[in-house]
Design a protein around this motif. Structure first.
Motif, PDB file in Angstrom:
ATOM      1  N   THR A 212       0.838  -1.207   0.000  1.00 40.21           N
ATOM      2  CA  THR A 212       0.000   0.000   0.000  1.00 40.21           C
ATOM      3  C   THR A 212       0.871   1.256   0.000  1.00 40.21           C
ATOM      4  OG1 THR A 212      -0.074  -0.108   2.396  1.00 40.21           O
ATOM      5  CG2 THR A 212      -1.928  -1.092   1.218  1.00 40.21           C
TER       6      THR A 212
ATOM      7  N   PHE B 177     -15.085   2.845  14.259  1.00 38.94           N
ATOM      8  CA  PHE B 177     -13.711   2.954  14.739  1.00 38.94           C
ATOM      9  C   PHE B 177     -12.949   4.105  14.100  1.00 38.94           C
ATOM     10  CE2 PHE B 177     -13.496  -0.610  17.472  1.00 38.94           C
ATOM     11  CZ  PHE B 177     -14.552  -1.403  17.040  1.00 38.94           C
TER      12      PHE B 177
ATOM     13  N   LYS C  23      -3.373   8.102   6.158  1.00 41.64           N
ATOM     14  CA  LYS C  23      -4.050   7.250   5.211  1.00 41.64           C
ATOM     15  C   LYS C  23      -5.184   7.998   4.503  1.00 41.64           C
ATOM     16  CE  LYS C  23      -3.715   2.721   4.650  1.00 41.64           C
ATOM     17  NZ  LYS C  23      -3.112   1.562   5.231  1.00 41.64           N
TER      18      LYS C  23
ATOM     19  N   MET D  10     -17.545  -0.814  10.988  1.00 38.85           N
ATOM     20  CA  MET D  10     -16.281  -0.280  10.474  1.00 38.85           C
ATOM     21  C   MET D  10     -16.138   1.204  10.768  1.00 38.85           C
ATOM     22  SD  MET D  10     -14.787  -1.086   6.808  1.00 38.85           S
ATOM     23  CE  MET D  10     -13.171  -0.651   6.286  1.00 38.85           C
TER      24      MET D  10
ATOM     25  N   SER E 131      -3.717  10.952   1.969  1.00 39.51           N
ATOM     26  CA  SER E 131      -2.897  10.857   0.752  1.00 39.51           C
ATOM     27  C   SER E 131      -3.742  10.884  -0.519  1.00 39.51           C
ATOM     28  CB  SER E 131      -1.975   9.643   0.815  1.00 39.51           C
ATOM     29  OG  SER E 131      -2.539   8.523   0.181  1.00 39.51           O
TER      30      SER E 131
ATOM     31  N   PHE F 185     -12.096  -6.121  14.256  1.00 40.22           N
ATOM     32  CA  PHE F 185     -12.452  -4.717  14.456  1.00 40.22           C
ATOM     33  C   PHE F 185     -12.428  -3.904  13.166  1.00 40.22           C
ATOM     34  CE2 PHE F 185     -11.452  -6.020  18.760  1.00 40.22           C
ATOM     35  CZ  PHE F 185     -12.524  -5.490  19.444  1.00 40.22           C
ATOM     36  N   GLY F 186     -12.269  -4.601  12.071  1.00 38.25           N
ATOM     37  CA  GLY F 186     -12.414  -3.943  10.774  1.00 38.25           C
ATOM     38  C   GLY F 186     -11.333  -2.959  10.421  1.00 38.25           C
ATOM     39  N   MET F 187     -10.136  -3.218  10.910  1.00 44.51           N
ATOM     40  CA  MET F 187      -9.055  -2.307  10.556  1.00 44.51           C
ATOM     41  C   MET F 187      -8.200  -2.941   9.462  1.00 44.51           C
ATOM     42  SD  MET F 187      -7.887  -1.216  14.305  1.00 44.51           S
ATOM     43  CE  MET F 187      -6.268  -1.693  13.769  1.00 44.51           C
ATOM     44  N   THR F 188      -7.596  -2.101   8.678  1.00 43.13           N
ATOM     45  CA  THR F 188      -6.674  -2.636   7.690  1.00 43.13           C
ATOM     46  C   THR F 188      -5.270  -2.292   8.123  1.00 43.13           C
ATOM     47  OG1 THR F 188      -7.082  -0.642   6.455  1.00 43.13           O
ATOM     48  CG2 THR F 188      -8.191  -2.641   5.701  1.00 43.13           C
ATOM     49  N   ALA F 189      -4.336  -3.136   7.762  1.00 45.06           N
ATOM     50  CA  ALA F 189      -2.971  -2.903   8.214  1.00 45.06           C
ATOM     51  C   ALA F 189      -2.359  -1.724   7.505  1.00 45.06           C
ATOM     52  CB  ALA F 189      -2.129  -4.143   7.975  1.00 45.06           C
TER      53      ALA F 189
ATOM     54  N   LEU G 268       1.227   3.295  -3.601  1.00 51.46           N
ATOM     55  CA  LEU G 268       0.191   4.246  -4.017  1.00 51.46           C
ATOM     56  C   LEU G 268       0.210   5.490  -3.129  1.00 51.46           C
ATOM     57  CD1 LEU G 268      -2.204   5.043  -5.791  1.00 51.46           C
ATOM     58  CD2 LEU G 268      -3.703   3.809  -4.225  1.00 51.46           C
ATOM     59  N   ARG G 269       0.405   5.278  -1.844  1.00 50.71           N
ATOM     60  CA  ARG G 269       0.432   6.424  -0.946  1.00 50.71           C
ATOM     61  C   ARG G 269       1.571   7.382  -1.334  1.00 50.71           C
ATOM     62  NH1 ARG G 269       1.793   4.488   4.466  1.00 50.71           N
ATOM     63  NH2 ARG G 269       3.930   4.755   3.734  1.00 50.71           N
TER      64      ARG G 269
ATOM     65  N   ARG H  50      -5.824   7.991  12.211  1.00 52.84           N
ATOM     66  CA  ARG H  50      -5.139   7.481  11.021  1.00 52.84           C
ATOM     67  C   ARG H  50      -5.092   8.608   9.988  1.00 52.84           C
ATOM     68  NH1 ARG H  50      -3.672   2.596   9.627  1.00 52.84           N
ATOM     69  NH2 ARG H  50      -3.419   1.432  11.537  1.00 52.84           N
TER      70      ARG H  50
END
Lengths: 283, 87
Positions: free
Chosen positions: A226, B4, B12, B1, B15, A279-283, A229-230, B9
């Motif tokens: 990821t 949270f 993220k 989702m 960007s 918990f629906g987080m993405t790394a 792209l960032r 963050r």
């Protein structure tokens, strides 16, 4: 022209072309990451955009607002090289030579490119040529004067096939190939968009598969991340951005380019753990 | 989702917006007329010519810098000439 090439050249800047044949495999991302990485290690580095008409390196490097003159202006004598080089604001060893947005690829001439490269060799340790996709004029001239080549390849059939084609051109249609007795271009494969999970599932060719087919040394393995792209969103070369599996892989590749021996390793973006997924987080 | 989103963050989320902003500024400049391929080389030639009428300067003595912005852009022109200038 060949007579000029025959002259004994003392240790001067090294020209490295970043090429692939196929588009969208990560040439410009890699050219930006590698040139920034070289500059971070203290080498005076310039990165040149050879994709005449479709300028993009400036955006990936984050200097798009500062382009005044370009490579074509220099070749045509409308600007001096010093005026067209954009000094990176973050790394003092790094300069960018943008391409023209408005001309077509015929504006590049072999003589013009050679003159500019010779001038750059005097001042820089590394000259990174970001090749356009395809095998036409821009791509041909980007590789023609190279000492080394980085062939960016995805583990995917059309990319590997095009890389093979480009490897053929590197060993036949370049100055080093045409000059009798010259060392051939040192070509290495940089495998990008590598996905360990898909390889484990047998959905993607392995590194060994690709190397067996192409039969050239491996410069590095850049995992799908990821971070890429960032970094492009923000106009920061991946290696200058915050640490990521991709930046680590590029820095290893850069070290290998400078002659260091670095063990081949592949990190990947961490898969979210059970709790994180719950918990629906993405790394 | 969405429960949270209190989690900090910032990078993220930012960007993609940065990408859009950069593109909008750049494309606005690229689409606007009057900035053809020869605009800046010609401008440089004209500036040199005018100044040369008044003082002796080297043809390499002009430095042009550009910074394209959202609301305005700046064009910075530096001209070096010898301090013992005798025209």
């Amino acid at each position: 022209m060949t007579s000029q090439l025959k002259q004994d050249t003392p240790a001067k800047g090294k020209i490295i072309v970043i090429t692939s044949g196929k588009g969208g495999v990560g040439k410009t991302t890699s050219a930006a990451a590698i040139s920034a990485g070289l500059a971070m290690l203290g080498h005076k580095t310039v990165v040149i955009d050879f994709d005449v008409g479709l300028r993009n390196l400036d955006m990936i490097m984050g200097c798009e607002r500062r382009v005044v003159f370009d490579f074509i202006n220099v070749i045509q004598g409308d600007a001096r090289l010093k005026q067209a080089l954009i000094k990176d604001k973050r790394l003092e060893n790094l300069s960018i030579l943008p391409t023209s947005q408005t001309r077509d690829k015929d504006a590049l001439t072999k003589e013009g490119v050679e003159k500019v490269l010779n001038e750059l060799r005097e001042e820089f340790d590394y000259i990174i040529c970001d090749s356009p996709a395809g095998i036409e004029r821009g791509a041909h001239l980007a590789m023609y004067f190279a000492d080394e080549a980085v062939v960016v390849t995805n583990p995917e059939v059309s990319s590997v096939r095009d890389s093979d084609r480009v490897l053929g051109l590197l060993s036949s249609k370049t100055a080093r190939a045409e000059r009798p007795g010259a060392e051939p271009i040192k070509a290495q494969v940089l495998l990008t968009r590598y996905d360990a999970n898909r390889i484990a599932k047998g959905e993607m060719m392995t590194v060994e598969d690709v190397l067996e087919i192409l039969a050239v040394p491996l410069l590095g393995i850049v995992p799908e991340s990821t971070a890429v792209l960032r970094a492009s969103n923000e106009g920061v070369p991946v290696t200058m951005d915050e640490p990521s599996p991709a930046s680590a892989a590029y820095m290893d590749a850069v070290a290998r380019l400078t002659g260091e021996e670095v063990e081949m390793r592949v990190e990947s973006d961490k898969r979210p753990g059970l709790l994180q997924r719950l918990f629906g987080m993405t790394a | 989702m969405f429960g949270f989103t209190f989690r900090p963050r910032p990078r993220k989320a930012k960007s993609a917006q940065t990408a859009k902003d950069r593109l909008q500024i750049l494309l606005a400049h690229e689409r606007s007329a009057g900035s053809g391929p020869d605009c800046l080389p010609e401008l440089q030639r004209d500036i040199l010519e005018v100044i040369r009428r008044h003082m002796k300067i080297d043809k390499d003595a002009v430095e042009i810098k550009m910074d394209r912005g959202d609301e305005w852009s700046s064009l910075e022109i530096n001209i070096e000439f010898p301090s013992t200038e005798k025209a």
